[in-house]
Design a protein around this motif. Sequence first.
Motif, PDB file in Angstrom:
ATOM      1  N   GLN A   1       4.972   6.113 -13.430  1.00  0.00           N
ATOM      2  CA  GLN A   1       4.384   5.743 -14.437  1.00  0.00           C
ATOM      3  C   GLN A   1       4.076   4.093 -14.377  1.00  0.00           C
ATOM      4  O   GLN A   1       5.253   3.199 -14.670  1.00  0.00           O
ATOM      5  N   VAL A   2       3.164   3.178 -14.068  1.00  0.00           N
ATOM      6  CA  VAL A   2       2.946   2.296 -13.998  1.00  0.00           C
ATOM      7  C   VAL A   2       3.061   0.836 -15.160  1.00  0.00           C
ATOM      8  O   VAL A   2       2.224   1.081 -16.021  1.00  0.00           O
ATOM      9  N   VAL A   3       4.464  -0.002 -15.357  1.00  0.00           N
ATOM     10  CA  VAL A   3       4.300  -0.796 -16.565  1.00  0.00           C
ATOM     11  C   VAL A   3       3.520  -1.765 -16.270  1.00  0.00           C
ATOM     12  O   VAL A   3       3.306  -2.059 -16.843  1.00  0.00           O
ATOM     13  N   SER A   4       4.041  -2.218 -15.055  1.00  0.00           N
ATOM     14  CA  SER A   4       3.397  -3.642 -14.663  1.00  0.00           C
ATOM     15  C   SER A   4       3.045  -3.547 -13.223  1.00  0.00           C
ATOM     16  O   SER A   4       4.183  -2.875 -12.173  1.00  0.00           O
ATOM     17  N   ARG A   5       2.301  -4.564 -13.027  1.00  0.00           N
ATOM     18  CA  ARG A   5       2.016  -4.358 -11.138  1.00  0.00           C
ATOM     19  C   ARG A   5       1.114  -6.291 -11.036  1.00  0.00           C
ATOM     20  O   ARG A   5       0.731  -7.056 -11.818  1.00  0.00           O
ATOM     21  N   ALA A   6       1.963  -6.284  -9.832  1.00  0.00           N
ATOM     22  CA  ALA A   6       1.254  -7.814  -9.292  1.00  0.00           C
ATOM     23  C   ALA A   6       0.895  -7.464  -7.822  1.00  0.00           C
ATOM     24  O   ALA A   6       1.994  -7.239  -7.171  1.00  0.00           O
ATOM     25  N   ASP A   7      -0.163  -8.185  -7.443  1.00  0.00           N
ATOM     26  CA  ASP A   7      -0.540  -7.948  -6.009  1.00  0.00           C
ATOM     27  C   ASP A   7      -0.695  -9.445  -5.455  1.00  0.00           C
ATOM     28  O   ASP A   7      -1.588  -9.778  -6.995  1.00  0.00           O
ATOM     29  N   THR A   8      -0.240  -9.696  -4.889  1.00  0.00           N
ATOM     30  CA  THR A   8      -1.203 -11.361  -3.925  1.00  0.00           C
ATOM     31  C   THR A   8      -1.280 -10.933  -2.604  1.00  0.00           C
ATOM     32  O   THR A   8      -0.010 -10.129  -2.197  1.00  0.00           O
ATOM     33  N   PRO A   9      -1.486 -11.709  -1.786  1.00  0.00           N
ATOM     34  CA  PRO A   9      -1.725 -11.523   0.026  1.00  0.00           C
ATOM     35  C   PRO A   9      -0.150 -12.121   0.371  1.00  0.00           C
ATOM     36  O   PRO A   9       0.247 -10.863   1.067  1.00  0.00           O
ATOM     37  N   ASN A  10       0.606 -12.634  -0.079  1.00  0.00           N
ATOM     38  CA  ASN A  10       2.665 -12.553   0.174  1.00  0.00           C
ATOM     39  C   ASN A  10       2.599 -11.935  -0.647  1.00  0.00           C
ATOM     40  O   ASN A  10       4.690 -12.420  -0.416  1.00  0.00           O
ATOM     41  N   PHE A  11       2.832 -11.368  -1.769  1.00  0.00           N
ATOM     42  CA  PHE A  11       3.791 -11.032  -2.308  1.00  0.00           C
ATOM     43  C   PHE A  11       3.877  -9.295  -3.627  1.00  0.00           C
ATOM     44  O   PHE A  11       1.823  -9.419  -3.752  1.00  0.00           O
ATOM     45  N   ALA A  12       4.272  -8.457  -3.550  1.00  0.00           N
ATOM     46  CA  ALA A  12       3.779  -7.964  -4.878  1.00  0.00           C
ATOM     47  C   ALA A  12       4.706  -7.075  -5.725  1.00  0.00           C
ATOM     48  O   ALA A  12       6.354  -6.980  -5.062  1.00  0.00           O
ATOM     49  N   SER A  13       4.583  -6.310  -6.571  1.00  0.00           N
ATOM     50  CA  SER A  13       5.597  -5.776  -7.719  1.00  0.00           C
ATOM     51  C   SER A  13       5.507  -4.786  -8.370  1.00  0.00           C
ATOM     52  O   SER A  13       3.806  -4.740  -8.740  1.00  0.00           O
ATOM     53  N   PHE A  14       6.155  -3.754  -8.569  1.00  0.00           N
ATOM     54  CA  PHE A  14       5.574  -2.890  -8.975  1.00  0.00           C
ATOM     55  C   PHE A  14       7.014  -2.960 -10.471  1.00  0.00           C
ATOM     56  O   PHE A  14       8.136  -2.829  -9.988  1.00  0.00           O
ATOM     57  N   VAL A  15       6.400  -2.109 -11.410  1.00  0.00           N
ATOM     58  CA  VAL A  15       7.518  -2.010 -12.541  1.00  0.00           C
ATOM     59  C   VAL A  15       6.820  -0.222 -13.159  1.00  0.00           C
ATOM     60  O   VAL A  15       6.362  -0.867 -12.935  1.00  0.00           O
ATOM     61  N   VAL A  16       8.038   0.312 -12.882  1.00  0.00           N
ATOM     62  CA  VAL A  16       7.353   1.692 -12.870  1.00  0.00           C
ATOM     63  C   VAL A  16       8.634   2.450 -14.174  1.00  0.00           C
ATOM     64  O   VAL A  16      10.011   2.726 -14.391  1.00  0.00           O
ATOM     65  N   LYS A  17       8.139   3.740 -14.424  1.00  0.00           N
ATOM     66  CA  LYS A  17       9.610   4.398 -15.178  1.00  0.00           C
ATOM     67  C   LYS A  17       9.521   5.951 -15.626  1.00  0.00           C
ATOM     68  O   LYS A  17       7.542   6.232 -14.936  1.00  0.00           O
ATOM     69  N   ARG A  18      10.232   7.298 -15.101  1.00  0.00           N
ATOM     70  CA  ARG A  18       9.352   8.516 -15.707  1.00  0.00           C
ATOM     71  C   ARG A  18      10.433   8.983 -15.976  1.00  0.00           C
ATOM     72  O   ARG A  18      11.723   8.670 -15.874  1.00  0.00           O
ATOM     73  N   SER A  19      10.288   9.671 -16.675  1.00  0.00           N
ATOM     74  CA  SER A  19      11.860  10.877 -17.191  1.00  0.00           C
ATOM     75  C   SER A  19      12.882  10.412 -17.464  1.00  0.00           C
ATOM     76  O   SER A  19      13.594  10.825 -16.505  1.00  0.00           O
TER      77      SER A  19
ATOM     78  N   ARG B   1       1.117  -0.900  -0.119  1.00  0.00           N
ATOM     79  CA  ARG B   1       0.078  -0.051   0.621  1.00  0.00           C
ATOM     80  C   ARG B   1       1.052   1.607  -0.163  1.00  0.00           C
ATOM     81  O   ARG B   1       0.627   2.553  -0.661  1.00  0.00           O
ATOM     82  N   PHE B   2       1.880   1.705   0.804  1.00  0.00           N
ATOM     83  CA  PHE B   2       3.200   2.311   0.971  1.00  0.00           C
ATOM     84  C   PHE B   2       3.840   2.744  -0.455  1.00  0.00           C
ATOM     85  O   PHE B   2       3.604   4.317  -0.958  1.00  0.00           O
ATOM     86  N   TYR B   3       3.645   1.259  -1.090  1.00  0.00           N
ATOM     87  CA  TYR B   3       4.863   1.745  -2.428  1.00  0.00           C
ATOM     88  C   TYR B   3       3.378   2.260  -3.676  1.00  0.00           C
ATOM     89  O   TYR B   3       3.527   3.215  -4.854  1.00  0.00           O
ATOM     90  N   ALA B   4       2.367   1.343  -3.503  1.00  0.00           N
ATOM     91  CA  ALA B   4       1.082   2.306  -4.879  1.00  0.00           C
ATOM     92  C   ALA B   4       1.082   3.474  -4.099  1.00  0.00           C
ATOM     93  O   ALA B   4       1.151   3.887  -5.217  1.00  0.00           O
ATOM     94  N   ASP B   5       0.804   4.249  -3.326  1.00  0.00           N
ATOM     95  CA  ASP B   5       0.882   5.254  -2.955  1.00  0.00           C
ATOM     96  C   ASP B   5       2.165   6.315  -3.241  1.00  0.00           C
ATOM     97  O   ASP B   5       1.829   7.122  -4.296  1.00  0.00           O
ATOM     98  N   ALA B   6       2.996   6.073  -2.827  1.00  0.00           N
ATOM     99  CA  ALA B   6       4.285   6.395  -3.261  1.00  0.00           C
ATOM    100  C   ALA B   6       4.660   6.435  -5.134  1.00  0.00           C
ATOM    101  O   ALA B   6       4.628   7.798  -5.457  1.00  0.00           O
ATOM    102  N   VAL B   7       4.363   5.195  -5.245  1.00  0.00           N
ATOM    103  CA  VAL B   7       5.138   5.720  -6.969  1.00  0.00           C
ATOM    104  C   VAL B   7       3.782   6.154  -7.864  1.00  0.00           C
ATOM    105  O   VAL B   7       3.392   7.157  -8.583  1.00  0.00           O
ATOM    106  N   SER B   8       1.815   6.863  -7.075  1.00  0.00           N
ATOM    107  CA  SER B   8       1.368   7.237  -7.328  1.00  0.00           C
ATOM    108  C   SER B   8       1.229   8.973  -7.425  1.00  0.00           C
ATOM    109  O   SER B   8       1.031   9.323  -8.074  1.00  0.00           O
ATOM    110  N   SER B   9       1.690   9.315  -6.557  1.00  0.00           N
ATOM    111  CA  SER B   9       1.970  10.684  -6.192  1.00  0.00           C
ATOM    112  C   SER B   9       3.252  11.146  -6.369  1.00  0.00           C
ATOM    113  O   SER B   9       3.429  12.052  -6.411  1.00  0.00           O
ATOM    114  N   GLY B  10       4.028  10.327  -7.137  1.00  0.00           N
ATOM    115  CA  GLY B  10       5.717  10.372  -7.694  1.00  0.00           C
ATOM    116  C   GLY B  10       5.248  10.777  -8.892  1.00  0.00           C
ATOM    117  O   GLY B  10       6.413  10.874  -9.130  1.00  0.00           O
ATOM    118  N   GLY B  11       4.580  10.736  -9.251  1.00  0.00           N
ATOM    119  CA  GLY B  11       4.430  11.207 -10.816  1.00  0.00           C
ATOM    120  C   GLY B  11       5.532   9.592 -12.234  1.00  0.00           C
ATOM    121  O   GLY B  11       5.495   9.606 -12.731  1.00  0.00           O
TER     122      GLY B  11
END
Length: 152
Positions: free
Chosen positions: A108-126, A96-106
């Motif tokens: 762009q989410v390239v891919s995202r995976a969420d399960t109760p025991n694992f989460a992954s984000f691939v993001v990009k900007r500038s 939840r912390f990184y979902a908020d940080a990514v969305s408020s930090g400008g």
Amino acid sequence: MSRFGTTLPAVAATLGCVFGALGVAACNGTPTTTTPTPTAESPTAESPTAESPTAESPTTGEDIAGLPRYQPSATISQAGGSTVLRTADSVQQVQRFYADAVSSGGWQVVSRADTPNFASFVVKRSGQGASITIAPGTDSRTLITISTYPSP
């Protein structure tokens, strides 16, 4: 040690090398050992040795290439564009912390995976890319791996 004879931080550093190969980040594949300071999370931290690549140091609020460090957490390793943190908080809390940080930090989410025991984000900007992986560690704590690299 895992059943494959490799420590989790070493695996995380290797993943940082893989992500670094996609960009410019250099890596020697060896986690950096830092000097720990007692924290609320580890009040009896011991001095690191050459045989203890998982020695922790308290994490400050400094960003990692524009991504905030999760608090409270301890830095497990840093090597060539990859940082591994550990916290007593759950995977869901960190996600939840990184979902908020990514969305408020400008970012762009390239891919995202969420399960109760694992989460992954691939993001990009500038011209910058990052991978954030959140998973349970072997000691009932949550590991956070942040790898950064240049991105078109």
